[in-house]
Design an enzyme around this catalytic site. Structure first.
Site, PDB file in Angstrom:
ATOM      1  N   ASP A  82       1.265   8.094 -24.898  1.00  0.00           N
ATOM      2  CA  ASP A  82       0.162   8.677 -24.137  1.00  0.00           C
ATOM      3  C   ASP A  82      -1.027   7.736 -24.280  1.00  0.00           C
ATOM      4  O   ASP A  82      -1.753   7.761 -25.272  1.00  0.00           O
ATOM      5  CB  ASP A  82      -0.181  10.064 -24.680  1.00  0.00           C
ATOM      6  CG  ASP A  82      -1.273  10.746 -23.854  1.00  0.00           C
ATOM      7  OD1 ASP A  82      -1.829  10.101 -22.938  1.00  0.00           O
ATOM      8  OD2 ASP A  82      -1.576  11.917 -24.133  1.00  0.00           O
ATOM      9  N   HIS A 138      -0.424   3.304   0.436  1.00  0.00           N
ATOM     10  CA  HIS A 138       1.030   3.169   0.340  1.00  0.00           C
ATOM     11  C   HIS A 138       1.472   2.014   1.216  1.00  0.00           C
ATOM     12  O   HIS A 138       0.669   1.399   1.920  1.00  0.00           O
ATOM     13  CB  HIS A 138       1.721   4.469   0.747  1.00  0.00           C
ATOM     14  CG  HIS A 138       1.666   5.538  -0.307  1.00  0.00           C
ATOM     15  ND1 HIS A 138       2.340   5.433  -1.506  1.00  0.00           N
ATOM     16  CD2 HIS A 138       1.008   6.728  -0.348  1.00  0.00           C
ATOM     17  CE1 HIS A 138       2.107   6.509  -2.236  1.00  0.00           C
ATOM     18  NE2 HIS A 138       1.292   7.306  -1.565  1.00  0.00           N
ATOM     19  N   ASP A 139       2.764   1.723   1.153  1.00  0.00           N
ATOM     20  CA  ASP A 139       3.332   0.574   1.847  1.00  0.00           C
ATOM     21  C   ASP A 139       2.817   0.443   3.278  1.00  0.00           C
ATOM     22  O   ASP A 139       2.401  -0.638   3.702  1.00  0.00           O
ATOM     23  CB  ASP A 139       4.865   0.702   1.843  1.00  0.00           C
ATOM     24  CG  ASP A 139       5.560  -0.514   2.437  1.00  0.00           C
ATOM     25  OD1 ASP A 139       5.544  -0.654   3.670  1.00  0.00           O
ATOM     26  OD2 ASP A 139       6.129  -1.318   1.678  1.00  0.00           O
ATOM     27  N   ASP A 181       5.817  -2.796  -0.693  1.00  0.00           N
ATOM     28  CA  ASP A 181       6.184  -2.340  -2.032  1.00  0.00           C
ATOM     29  C   ASP A 181       7.099  -3.340  -2.736  1.00  0.00           C
ATOM     30  O   ASP A 181       6.853  -3.728  -3.882  1.00  0.00           O
ATOM     31  CB  ASP A 181       6.896  -0.988  -1.966  1.00  0.00           C
ATOM     32  CG  ASP A 181       5.926   0.173  -1.860  1.00  0.00           C
ATOM     33  OD1 ASP A 181       4.710  -0.066  -1.907  1.00  0.00           O
ATOM     34  OD2 ASP A 181       6.392   1.314  -1.722  1.00  0.00           O
TER      35      ASP A 181
END
Length: 420
Positions: free
Chosen positions: A68, A134-135, A164
Site C-alpha cells: 500500500d 484512454h486509447d 495503449d
C-alpha cells in the site's frame, strides 16, 4: 515445453535485469511482460488485493508483491526495493508519485543507476498532462484517428491496440532498453517520459512522411491504404468469412486478377481512382461465390497477397503459425502469442505457468531484496498487506510452499544486469 529448473533454462537476453512494475492498466503490464518474456526478473507491485484470485492478464513470467504505497511503510518499502532495482515502470498520472514521496528525484538520488520509466497518455508536461484519457483520446490527439475509417463514416479506433500497446507499452519497453544500453557507457540511469500520444504519432511517421506523395490527398476512405482501393480491402466469402487482399504492386495485382478469373485487358487501369468503387463491387461479387477455404486453395502459394481473415482460434491452428510455433499454451491450456521477435542465440523462453495472484510472492520478493523476517513481520503488524493476501500466504505456509524453488526467482547470486 515441460517445466524445468532455473539452472536448465538457457540465459535469455535480459537475464539478471531487475524490474519493478507498478500495477496499472494495459500499457505498463505489456511493457513489463515484454521484459519478462526475454528474461528480466519482473516484480509487479500491486495494490492491496480484494481477492486472492485477482490476476493481471499480462502477468506472464512476473511475480506479485502487494504494497500500500499510500501508507508510509509501503512507500518506504518501495524506496528500498528501488535501491536494488534496474528499472521502475510507473503508470500513474502526472504528480502521483511525487505526492507519495516516490518521485524520480528521490528514488534516483538513492539509486543513480535506476531507469525510471513514466508511462502516461499525455506525457509529463503540456496542457493535458494531468487529464484522464484512454486509447481513443490519445490516438485522436496524435492525428492518426483522423485517418481511420471508411468513406462517409465517422473515424473509428481499432480497439485499443495503437496507443495503449503499440505507442505505449512497446515503445516504453524500447525506451527502457535504449536507456539501459546508454547506462553501459555512462553508468547512470535516467527518466523516460513515455507519452502514448507521442508514441502513436511516432509509429505513424510513415503517414506523415508520405502526405506529399499523394497517398492521403483524397478524403478518408478513398485512398490507397484506407479501404479506398479495391486491391487493398477485405471481402466476404460464401460461408460468411472474409479474405484480405493487399495486391498493391502491379505484378501482384495481375496474380489477384488471375485468381479471380479476370482479364486485365478488359478492366480499367489499376490506379484509375474513378473506377475503384465499381471494381470493389466486382471483386466483392466474385469473392462471395466461394468459401474461404476454396479461396485459400486458389491463392495459397501465389504472390497475389490474398490471405484469410482468421479468428483467434483459427489463427492459433493455422498451418503457417503452427509450423513457426507462433502461439503457445500455458499450464492452464490458455493460448497466447509467443514473444516476438525471435532471437537466434538467446530466444525468449516465456513462462508457461499461470499468471500470479496479487500479492502471491510478497514475502519471497522482500527476502530477496534484503528484508529480514523481522522487518517483514513488522510490515504485517502494520497491516501493510491486505487480509486476502495474508490468507494466501498462510495457505502456502500450511502447504509448505511459501518460498518455492522457481525459474522466476531472482536471487542475489544472479547479479546485476550489465548489458553489452
Amino acid at each position: 515445453m515441460s517445466r524445468r529448473s532455473a539452472a536448465a533454462i538457457p540465459a535469455m537476453a535480459l537475464s539478471g535485469l531487475r524490474v519493478l512494475e507498478l500495477a496499472g492498466l494495459a500499457p505498463a503490464p505489456l511493457c513489463g511482460m515484454i521484459l519478462a518474456d526475454f528474461g528480466a526478473c519482473v516484480v509487479r507491485v500491486d495494490r492491496a488485493p480484494r481477492s486472492t484470485v485477482a490476476v493481471d492478464v499480462q502477468g506472464r513470467g512476473k511475480r506479485s508483491l502487494a504494497l500500500d504505497l499510500k501508507r508510509p511503510p509501503g512507500a518506504a518499502a518501495l524506496r528500498r526495493l528501488c535501491g536494488g532495482a534496474d528499472v521502475l515502470i510507473e503508470p500513474f498520472r502526472h504528480g502521483v508519485m511525487e505526492k507519495l514521496g516516490l518521485g524520480p528525484e528521490v528514488l534516483m538520488h538513492e539509486n543513480p543507476r535506476l531507469i525510471y520509466a513514466r508511462l502516461t497518455g499525455f506525457g509529463q508536461t503540456g496542457k493535458y498532462a494531468k487529464s484522464a484519457g484512454h486509447d481513443i483520446n490519445y490516438v485522436a490527439l496524435s492525428g492518426v484517428l483522423s485517418k481511420l475509417g471508411r468513406k462517409s463514416e465517422n473515424p473509428y479506433a481499432p480497439v485499443n491496440l495503437l496507443a495503449d500497446f503499440a505507442g505505449g507499452g512497446v515503445l516504453c519497453a524500447m525506451g527502457i532498453l535504449i536507456a539501459l544500453y546508454e547506462r553501459t557507457k555512462s553508468g547512470k540511469g535516467q527518466i523516460i517520459d513515455a507519452s502514448m500520444v507521442e508514441g502513436i504519432a511516432y509509429i505513424s511517421s510513415f503517414l506523415w512522411k508520405t502526405q506529399s506523395l499523394g497517398f492521403w490527398n483524397r478524403p478518408r476512405g478513398e485512398n490507397l491504404l484506407d479501404s479506398g482501393a479495391p486491391f487493398y480491402e477485405t471481402y466476404r466469402t460464401s460461408d460468411g468469412k472474409f479474405m484480405a487482399v493487399g495486391a498493391i504492386e502491379p505484378q501482384f495485382y495481375e496474380q489477384l486478377l488471375k485468381g479471380l478469373g479476370l482479364d486485365s485487358d478488359e478492366l480499367p487501369e489499376q490506379l484509375s481512382f474513378s473506377d475503384w468503387p465499381e471494381m470493389k463491387k466486382k471483386f466483392a461479387s466474385i469473392f462471395a461465390k466461394k468459401t474461404q477455404t476454396e479461396w485459400c486453395r486458389i491463392f495459397d502459394g501465389t504472390d497475389a497477397c490474398v490471405t484469410p481473415v482468421l479468428s483467434f482460434d483459427d489463427a492459433a491452428s493455422h498451418q503457417h503459425n503452427k509450423q513457426r510455433s507462433s502461439f503457445i499454451k500455458n499450464d492452464r491450456e490458455e493460448i497466447s502469442p509467443r514473444p516476438a521477435p525471435l532471437l537466434s542465440r538467446t530466444p525468449a523462453v516465456p513462462s508457461l505457468k499461470r499468471d500470479p495472484f496479487i500479492g502471491e510472492h510478497t514475502e519471497e520478493i522482500l527476502l530477496e531484496y534484503g528484508f529480514t523476517k523481522n522487518e517483514i513481520a513488522q510490515l504485517y503488524s502494520d497491516k501493510e498487506f491486505s487480509p486476502p493476501a495474508r490468507r494466501l500466504f498462510a495457505e502456502q505456509r500450511d502447504e509448505g510452499s511459501l518460498f518455492p524453488v522457481s525459474p522466476l526467482s531472482c536471487s542475489s547470486k544472479r547479479g546485476r544486469f550489465v548489458p553489452g
